[in-house]
Design an enzyme around this catalytic site. Sequence first.
Site, PDB file in Angstrom:
ATOM      1  N   SER A 107       0.834  -1.190   0.000  1.00  0.00           N
ATOM      2  CA  SER A 107       0.000   0.000   0.000  1.00  0.00           C
ATOM      3  C   SER A 107       0.882   1.257   0.000  1.00  0.00           C
ATOM      4  O   SER A 107       1.696   1.444  -0.893  1.00  0.00           O
ATOM      5  CB  SER A 107      -0.940  -0.043   1.212  1.00  0.00           C
ATOM      6  OG  SER A 107      -1.912   0.956   1.155  1.00  0.00           O
ATOM      7  N   HIS A 132      -2.313  -1.257  -4.389  1.00  0.00           N
ATOM      8  CA  HIS A 132      -3.766  -1.276  -4.552  1.00  0.00           C
ATOM      9  C   HIS A 132      -4.295   0.146  -4.477  1.00  0.00           C
ATOM     10  O   HIS A 132      -3.558   1.088  -4.199  1.00  0.00           O
ATOM     11  CB  HIS A 132      -4.442  -2.178  -3.512  1.00  0.00           C
ATOM     12  CG  HIS A 132      -4.292  -1.726  -2.091  1.00  0.00           C
ATOM     13  ND1 HIS A 132      -4.779  -2.432  -1.027  1.00  0.00           N
ATOM     14  CD2 HIS A 132      -3.711  -0.610  -1.543  1.00  0.00           C
ATOM     15  CE1 HIS A 132      -4.523  -1.808   0.102  1.00  0.00           C
ATOM     16  NE2 HIS A 132      -3.873  -0.699  -0.192  1.00  0.00           N
TER      17      HIS A 132
END
Length: 211
Positions: A107, A132
């Site tokens: 992330s 993501h």
Amino acid sequence: MRDPVDTYMNYLIPMVVEQTNRGERSYDIFSRLLKERIIFLTGPVEDGMSTLAVAQLLFLEADNPKKEISMYINSPGGVVTSGLAIYDTMQFIKPAVSTLCIGQAASMGSLLLTAGEKDMRFALPNARIMVHQPSGGFQGQVTDIMLHAQEILNLKRRLNEIYVKHTGRSMDKIEDALERDNFMTAKAALDFGLIDAVIDQRPTDDTSKAA
């Protein structure tokens, strides 16, 4: 019962003792490594961690604006705005920032990994990288929910632009890659453009650099 990780971080940090012309001086291990211009980003990205990272970056810039900084990353990600504070500081300061993934960079951790200086972004062979799109939740009046949803979309667009800048991939490729949790090996992250090399040992001709 106290979290064992919290216990480790607060009570079991090794100390290093050095001899100086004024006698012995002791440092915790992270402060000693900071003297070597090494910063650790470990654990969730949140305001406390972000503040410490930014402070260390600014301190090392003031200490020597021409000497590179090495940043070791092992993070599952976290708060977007906290990560962007670190990212903006990395781009703002004068020293080049080398990044190295140990363990994982997921992330926001992956964004900070790829934000390092070009040709100075590395991962160890068994590191894992995950990218993501941002996520979030909000409760309240419908209008407020809509405003927060729009803000998440704005953040998504901005994060995609950052990945485009540092990977050289097109916006379409980035959007496709970040649509769902996308786990990568170090080699896959290299092929994608998130890092510049996978390394398994220090160069034999230069043991002074952290990465």
